[in-house]
Design a protein around this motif. Structure first.
Motif, PDB file in Angstrom:
ATOM      1  N   LEU A 250       0.956  -1.085   0.142  1.00  0.00           N
ATOM      2  CA  LEU A 250      -0.203   0.268   0.037  1.00  0.00           C
ATOM      3  C   LEU A 250       0.780   1.237   0.206  1.00  0.00           C
ATOM      4  CD1 LEU A 250      -3.130   1.497   0.205  1.00  0.00           C
ATOM      5  CD2 LEU A 250      -2.604   1.135   2.512  1.00  0.00           C
ATOM      6  N   ARG A 251       1.944   1.260   1.039  1.00  0.00           N
ATOM      7  CA  ARG A 251       2.847   2.303   0.544  1.00  0.00           C
ATOM      8  C   ARG A 251       3.682   2.516  -0.754  1.00  0.00           C
ATOM      9  NH1 ARG A 251       4.471   0.357   5.602  1.00  0.00           N
ATOM     10  NH2 ARG A 251       5.968  -0.267   5.487  1.00  0.00           N
ATOM     11  N   GLU A 252       3.448   1.314  -1.453  1.00  0.00           N
ATOM     12  CA  GLU A 252       4.138   2.134  -2.567  1.00  0.00           C
ATOM     13  C   GLU A 252       3.658   2.644  -3.592  1.00  0.00           C
ATOM     14  OE1 GLU A 252       8.047  -0.397  -5.594  1.00  0.00           O
ATOM     15  OE2 GLU A 252       6.789  -1.410  -3.696  1.00  0.00           O
ATOM     16  N   MET A 253       2.456   1.954  -3.476  1.00  0.00           N
ATOM     17  CA  MET A 253       1.357   2.466  -4.260  1.00  0.00           C
ATOM     18  C   MET A 253       0.880   3.922  -3.907  1.00  0.00           C
ATOM     19  SD  MET A 253      -1.471  -0.809  -4.426  1.00  0.00           S
ATOM     20  CE  MET A 253      -2.356   0.506  -3.997  1.00  0.00           C
ATOM     21  N   LEU A 254       0.889   4.650  -3.040  1.00  0.00           N
ATOM     22  CA  LEU A 254       0.603   5.718  -3.126  1.00  0.00           C
ATOM     23  C   LEU A 254       2.203   6.802  -2.832  1.00  0.00           C
ATOM     24  CD1 LEU A 254      -2.619   4.745  -0.925  1.00  0.00           C
ATOM     25  CD2 LEU A 254      -2.547   5.000  -3.049  1.00  0.00           C
ATOM     26  N   SER A 255       3.043   5.854  -3.114  1.00  0.00           N
ATOM     27  CA  SER A 255       4.619   6.510  -2.047  1.00  0.00           C
ATOM     28  C   SER A 255       4.790   7.385  -3.517  1.00  0.00           C
ATOM     29  CB  SER A 255       5.403   5.381  -2.710  1.00  0.00           C
ATOM     30  OG  SER A 255       5.560   5.276  -3.979  1.00  0.00           O
ATOM     31  N   PRO A 256       5.049   8.649  -2.730  1.00  0.00           N
ATOM     32  CA  PRO A 256       5.562  10.311  -3.744  1.00  0.00           C
ATOM     33  C   PRO A 256       5.958   9.810  -5.277  1.00  0.00           C
ATOM     34  CG  PRO A 256       6.621  10.128  -1.597  1.00  0.00           C
ATOM     35  CD  PRO A 256       6.284   9.056  -1.745  1.00  0.00           C
ATOM     36  N   THR A 257       6.677   8.910  -5.153  1.00  0.00           N
ATOM     37  CA  THR A 257       6.875   8.562  -6.585  1.00  0.00           C
ATOM     38  C   THR A 257       6.094   7.910  -7.832  1.00  0.00           C
ATOM     39  OG1 THR A 257       9.209   7.020  -5.495  1.00  0.00           O
ATOM     40  CG2 THR A 257       8.590   6.199  -8.190  1.00  0.00           C
ATOM     41  N   THR A 372       8.954   3.863 -18.234  1.00  0.00           N
ATOM     42  CA  THR A 372       9.969   4.179 -16.917  1.00  0.00           C
ATOM     43  C   THR A 372       8.560   3.466 -15.943  1.00  0.00           C
ATOM     44  OG1 THR A 372       8.926   5.967 -16.664  1.00  0.00           O
ATOM     45  CG2 THR A 372      11.322   5.891 -18.163  1.00  0.00           C
ATOM     46  N   PRO A 373       8.045   3.229 -15.461  1.00  0.00           N
ATOM     47  CA  PRO A 373       6.758   3.064 -14.444  1.00  0.00           C
ATOM     48  C   PRO A 373       7.382   1.754 -13.715  1.00  0.00           C
ATOM     49  CG  PRO A 373       5.252   4.365 -15.795  1.00  0.00           C
ATOM     50  CD  PRO A 373       6.818   3.984 -16.384  1.00  0.00           C
ATOM     51  N   ASP A 374       7.076   1.074 -13.754  1.00  0.00           N
ATOM     52  CA  ASP A 374       7.362  -0.283 -13.985  1.00  0.00           C
ATOM     53  C   ASP A 374       9.248   0.000 -12.785  1.00  0.00           C
ATOM     54  OD1 ASP A 374       9.455  -2.175 -16.475  1.00  0.00           O
ATOM     55  OD2 ASP A 374       8.608  -0.750 -16.914  1.00  0.00           O
ATOM     56  N   GLN A 375      10.271   0.598 -13.693  1.00  0.00           N
ATOM     57  CA  GLN A 375      11.228  -0.158 -13.085  1.00  0.00           C
ATOM     58  C   GLN A 375      11.834   0.961 -11.552  1.00  0.00           C
ATOM     59  OE1 GLN A 375      14.517   0.526 -16.184  1.00  0.00           O
ATOM     60  NE2 GLN A 375      13.195  -0.011 -17.408  1.00  0.00           N
ATOM     61  N   ALA A 376      10.544   1.914 -11.503  1.00  0.00           N
ATOM     62  CA  ALA A 376      10.387   2.786 -10.807  1.00  0.00           C
ATOM     63  C   ALA A 376       9.735   1.629  -8.798  1.00  0.00           C
ATOM     64  CB  ALA A 376      10.092   4.375 -10.873  1.00  0.00           C
TER      65      ALA A 376
END
Length: 448
Positions: A250-257, A372-376
């Motif tokens: 959840l944190r990664e899904m809603l992360s600043p990135t 790009t997103p999948d690599q971040a």
């Protein structure tokens, strides 16, 4: 539909059996998924051409016409993430096939619209049923293409968007010429002839696609092993503990990135919606008085031809130079400059050139963006993360038709709406510099 692929018997003699397998996977999947996306995007954007005559026949204002597309995207946004979650559980073959049949029927049914409210309802149904296709296929490609191959695969798949906009422009202009045949308006023929092929292709999906490589009868055991090893290499070695799995996801899904990627995509998608929905009407407004719908269709095809060439050339250059950030920023700025030419140049030829710049720049930027997103983000967050970015970005698709339609009714010109899209493009280009792009210097993408 029967698809034959010559068996690869020289995998070991090529010196790179993995590349041989990936070429086979590419030939089997990319052309078919490309065709599916053509039908999906055609059913999404054909309302732009239908509007050339539908608005008059149904007595719609520009605001009402824009609202129909806005409601489509609201439904699209709301259903994208749950649809991707359903695909992960049900499997791509059943889910994508069912979606295609459903949206094909909903799009075809748009021919029964009689006023603004019935049009709103039908476009909401198309949005609900089509929502899961693009994020679903982007997820599906991660099941078959390792990271080193996925950028090229995404680009080849997404060329369907400008191809459809170009091909669909010419086709839609001709179909509108059927006005009066069998008592149907031209726009009714448009939804009928462009909606039913999705239903047919949806039935083919049940036969043609496999959910995972292990189920592919067209790969032998050795080829499956090579592919599984390549895909396994993408999975991070460190696996979170069960108690950390939920919160960390959840944190990664809603992360600043993820939120920053979503914001950049929002700015970019505004201009993609501008091109998809309003280009026919903009071209009509700058064309000579009395230009036929067929002529407008052919003129609207020119920017898309430029776009296909631009996507191929710029994508290849990005791979060769191993650079992503500037390859994303520059096309967005080119698109912004193109919209300014469209809005303020006096000569129709220069305005059409501006539309070519706007289309080429924005679609090219989109193809680079999705490398790009999948690599971040981590592998486990990728499925929902892609859907989150796609859903948030498409808020721009929902807002653009409504804002541009309202500005058109207010000012009797497309200029204010074009400026709105331009400002967002510039903001998106500036925000791109804040993106953490580890792919700015990626490994060279092998040939497919």
């Amino acid at each position: 539909m029967h698809h034959t692929t010559a068996p690869i018997t020289t995998a070991t003699t090529t010196g790179n059996p993995q590349q041989a397998v990936m070429r086979k996977v590419s030939r089997r999947l990319l052309g078919f998924l490309f065709a599916c996306f053509v039908l999906s995007f055609l059913d999404r954007i054909n309302i732009g051409f239908a509007g050339l005559t539908m608005m008059g026949d149904l007595g719609l204002s520009s605001t009402q016409f824009g609202m129909a597309t806005t409601l489509f995207y609201i439904a699209y946004i709301a259903c994208g993430i749950p649809s991707n979650m359903a695909l992960a559980k049900v499997g791509a073959r059943k889910w994508i096939g069912s979606l295609m049949i459903a949206w094909g029927l909903a799009s075809t049914a748009t021919l029964f619209a009689t006023d603004a409210h019935s049009l709103y309802l039908l476009r909401i149904l198309v949005g609900i049923t089509e929502a899961g296709f693009l994020p679903g296929v982007l997820l599906y490609l991660t099941f078959w293409f390792p990271a080193a191959y996925r950028a090229r695969a995404n680009a080849l798949f997404m060329i369907a968007m400008p191809f459809t906009a170009g091909f669909g422009s010419a086709l839609s202009g001709l179909i509108l010429g059927l006005d009066g045949t069998w008592g149907l308006h031209g726009w009714q023929w448009l939804f009928l002839l462009e909606g039913m092929p999705s239903v047919i292709m949806g039935l083919v999906v049940f036969y043609y696609l496999n959910d995972k490589p292990q189920q592919a009868h067209w790969l032998n055991a050795q080829e499956k092993q090579h592919l599984q090893h390549a895909l396994a290499a993408d999975t991070p070695a460190a696996t979170p503990t069960p108690e950390d799995k939920g919160p960390s996801l959840l944190r990664e899904m809603l992360s600043p990135t993820v939120l920053m990627f979503s914001l950049v995509y929002f700015c970019l998608v505004n201009t993609l919606a501008m091109i998809a929905v309003w280009t026919p009407l903009i071209i009509k407004s700058i064309s000579a008085a009395g230009s036929s719908n067929s002529t407008i269709g052919l003129l609207a095809m020119i920017p898309q031809v430029c776009t296909i060439i631009g996507m191929l050339v710029w994508g290849l250059h990005s791979d060769r130079t191993r650079e992503r950030k500037w390859h994303l920023v520059l096309p967005m700025l080119v698109a912004a400059a193109g919209w300014m030419f469209t809005a303020y140049a006096g000569a129709p030829q220069v305005q059409l050139a501006g539309i070519c710049m706007a289309a080429t720049g924005s679609y090219t930027a989109m193809s680079i963006f999705w490398t790009t997103p999948d690599q971040a983000m981590s592998f486990k967050a990728r499925a929902i993360g892609i859907a989150v970015i796609n859903a948030f970005g498409n808020i721009g698709s929902a807002l653009n038709p409504l804002v541009v339609g309202w500005l058109k009714d207010l000012t009797q010109s497309f200029t204010a709406g074009i400026v709105y899209a331009t400002v967002l493009l510039v903001i998106g280009a500036l925000l791109t510099f804040l993106l953490p792009l580890p792919s700015s210097t990626p490994k060279p993408t092998p040939n497919l």
